[in-house]
Write an enzyme that holds these catalytic residues in place. Structure first.
Site, PDB file in Angstrom:
ATOM      1  CB  SER A 101      89.212  25.210  68.805  1.00  0.00           C
ATOM      2  OG  SER A 101      88.759  24.336  69.793  1.00  0.00           O
ATOM      3  CG  ASP A 230      85.842  29.199  74.755  1.00  0.00           C
ATOM      4  OD1 ASP A 230      85.208  28.124  74.824  1.00  0.00           O
ATOM      5  OD2 ASP A 230      86.666  29.437  73.860  1.00  0.00           O
ATOM      6  CG  HIS A 259      85.054  27.485  71.356  1.00  0.00           C
ATOM      7  ND1 HIS A 259      86.341  27.723  71.801  1.00  0.00           N
ATOM      8  CD2 HIS A 259      85.150  26.420  70.496  1.00  0.00           C
ATOM      9  CE1 HIS A 259      87.177  26.851  71.252  1.00  0.00           C
ATOM     10  NE2 HIS A 259      86.471  26.068  70.455  1.00  0.00           N
TER      11      HIS A 259
END
Length: 279
Positions: A101, A230, A259
């Site tokens: 991320s 996600d 995610h």
């Protein structure tokens, strides 16, 4: 000011203390975590790889986890420079960098600013690269209103906001998903260890930073891993675009994956990381 270190911290040139975990022996793998978490978010991958002959290192980004919480320096360039100073202080070479991320953006910006002399390969997991926010240059991006909503949530009641965010983060709102209250509690605990200043300022960094030029400079083999479901960092906005820019990028899609792959798909991710390290 010079970089100083202890067994599990470095003090950067601007006086910020960066906490890190350093396990195992062998080729170095350095992990960069996502927002608003800390290095422990990688614990499953770290223990697995340390048991398979690798030295694994994960730091808490400034303002996050056990690192100091300065008012200043909550900028992607500072995050990248902190990572560079950690690598320098530990004198690491031939490093594989793994970023999730926001951490994927951190890895890209680190290479963009500091080059590949110490880097062997990279892995971007659910990464925010090349850019998340919608703009004229990124018409399929996420509207700014979404990130304004995140900022509002952090300001209004970040404790409850993090509790709520943990559900789509792990895809626990999808039919058939196996909910884990423990995982959600851990997400909340790590998020609350992040300072509110860092949590708020980092939103702009992971949403608006354009990593296109950084990806172009990632001339090392780069594995891009992303969940097709996600809900936090949409795959079409990020991973599918990133592999078109990366000189040596390869995309692996986890169908239906959320995610928080490092928890929900830990066994597959561990196996993919090990195969990539051994390739």
């Amino acid at each position: 000011m010079t970089i100083t270190r202890t067994a599990n911290t470095i003090t950067t040139r601007d006086g910020t203390i960066i906490h890190f975990t350093d396990w195992g022996h062998g080729p170095a793998v350095v992990f960069s975590h996502g927002w608003p978490l800390q290095g422990d978010a990688w614990e499953d991958q770290m223990m697995f790889l340390a048991n398979h002959g690798y030295r694994v290192i994960a730091h808490d980004r400034r303002g996050h986890g056990l690192s100091s919480k300065p008012w200043h320096g909550n900028h992607m360039n500072d995050y990248a420079d902190d990572l560079a100073q950690l690598v320098e202080a530990l004198d690491l070479t031939d490093v594989t960098h793994v970023g999730h991320s926001t951490g994927g953006g951190e890895v890209a910006r680190y290479i963009g600013r500091h080059g590949t002399d110490r880097v062997k390969r990279a892995v971007l997991v659910g990464a925010v690269t090349p850019q998340m926010v919608k703009s004229d240059a990124n018409p399929n991006g996420v509207p700014m209103s979404v990130f304004d909503g995140i900022r509002a949530g952090v300001q209004a009641d970040r404790a409850q906001f993090f509790k709520d965010l943990s559900i789509p983060f792990y895809g626990f709102n999808r039919e058939g998903a196996k909910d884990s209250q423990g995982a959600r509690d851990t997400f909340w605990l790590q998020g609350m260890q992040c300072s509110v200043r860092a949590a708020y300022e980092c939103i702009k960094q992971f949403s608006e930073t354009d990593f296109t030029e950084d990806l172009e400079k990632m001339t090392i083999p780069t594995l891009v891993i992303h969940g097709s479901d996600d809900q936090i960092v949409p795959i079409d906005t990020t991973a599918r675009r990133a592999v078109e820019i990366l000189p040596q990028g390869r995309l692996v899609v986890y169908e239906g994956g959320p995610h928080g792959l490092a928890f929900t798909h830990k066994d597959r991710l561990n196996a993919d990381l090990l195969a990539f390290l051994r390739s």
